[in-house]
Each structure stands twice: as C-alpha cells, then as structure tokens.
Design an enzyme around this catalytic site. Structure first.
Site, PDB file in Angstrom:
ATOM      1  N   ASP A 113     -63.588  18.224 -30.175  1.00 39.86           N
ATOM      2  CA  ASP A 113     -62.139  18.354 -30.003  1.00 39.86           C
ATOM      3  C   ASP A 113     -61.824  18.370 -28.521  1.00 39.86           C
ATOM      4  OD1 ASP A 113     -61.514  18.455 -32.725  1.00 39.86           O
ATOM      5  OD2 ASP A 113     -61.746  20.618 -32.817  1.00 39.86           O
ATOM      6  N   ASP A 129     -57.962  13.810 -35.902  1.00 44.41           N
ATOM      7  CA  ASP A 129     -56.979  14.765 -36.431  1.00 44.41           C
ATOM      8  C   ASP A 129     -55.561  14.212 -36.304  1.00 44.41           C
ATOM      9  OD1 ASP A 129     -59.091  16.559 -36.891  1.00 44.41           O
ATOM     10  OD2 ASP A 129     -58.818  17.517 -34.936  1.00 44.41           O
TER      11      ASP A 129
END
Length: 154
Positions: A113, A129
């Site tokens: 991330d 995402d």
C-alpha cells in the site's frame, strides 16, 4: 470482450508496477509528502484485507479471494452479452483490482500500500484498491440509473 481483457491486464500491470516502484525505492514506513498534510506516498505492508482487518490471516484471505475472483470472472463472462457498457466497465475494474491484490498476497505474503490521504482518513491503500472502489461506484451509478429508468417507465 477482448478490449475488457486487455483493460484488466493493463490495469493489473499498472498496479504491479506502482507497487514494484515503491518496494524498490522506499523502506517500510518511509513517506514522501506530495501535498503537505494531505497526500503522501507511504510504504506500508498490509498483511490483512481492507483497512488492515484480519492481519496475519493471509492464507485464509487468499483462498477466499481466489474463490471470489473466479466467481466474478465466471459471472463476467456469463453475463457479458446482456450487460451494458457501465456494468462491463465496473466488473473490469473490480476484477483487475482483486487480481492485483491477490498477486501481492500470493507472491509477497502481503499487499503493498502507498496512497496515503492524511487529510481524509488514516488508511493507506494502493491502485488495486482504487480500481475496486471505482468499480463499485460504477455499479452503484448503474443501479441508480436503472432505478430512475424504471420509475420513469411506470
């Protein structure tokens, strides 16, 4: 159909390239301010699912995710001819996002991330995402449009 497959592959490649760039240039926890006090590029390894839930349960998450991806792909192919552009586009984004994150879980043991909107919330996320959320938004728009059309026909 081929354009959507190319779209899925392209989105997955872009997602993986962004993650590779982060892993090769930052250490875990490193952060680069892009817009001070609002948006940073921050390297985080997520060993759970959305919002860091189920940390350390990567095997269970991976199995469930693979099953969900296969089901989505089957549904996408079965309904392709009768679905409209918006529905196809939404599933293209959701499938690409799910594949991007499962690649991480299988080959890295965690999801990379990096998108850190500090002015919005405390969670860090990635392009996969974004794809999933964008796909869900498109589905919601499609549902609202169908609902509006049904009301106007009655």
């Amino acid at each position: 159909m081929i354009y959507y497959i190319i779209g899925i592959v392209s989105l997955v490649i872009f997602d993986q390239l962004t993650k590779l760039k982060i892993e090769n240039n930052l250490f875990i926890g490193d952060t680069i301010p892009v817009i001070s006090d609002f948006f940073h590029i921050t390297y985080v390894q997520n060993r759970g699912i959305a919002f860091g839930v189920f940390q350390g349960k990567i095997n269970i998450i991976s199995i469930v995710t693979i099953i969900a991806i296969v089901m989505l792909i089957i549904y996408f192919f079965k309904t392709f001819k009768k679905s409209n552009f918006l529905e196809r586009l939404s599933f293209m984004f959701i499938i690409a996002g799910a594949i991007g994150n499962i690649i991480d879980r299988i080959f890295r043991g965690y999801v990379v991330d990096m998108l850190d909107f500090r002015g919005v919330w405390a969670y860090v996320f990635n392009m996969a995402d974004v794809y999933i959320n964008f796909g869900v938004i498109l589905i919601l728009i499609e549902i609202l449009l169908k609902s509006k059309n049904n009301k106007s026909q009655n």
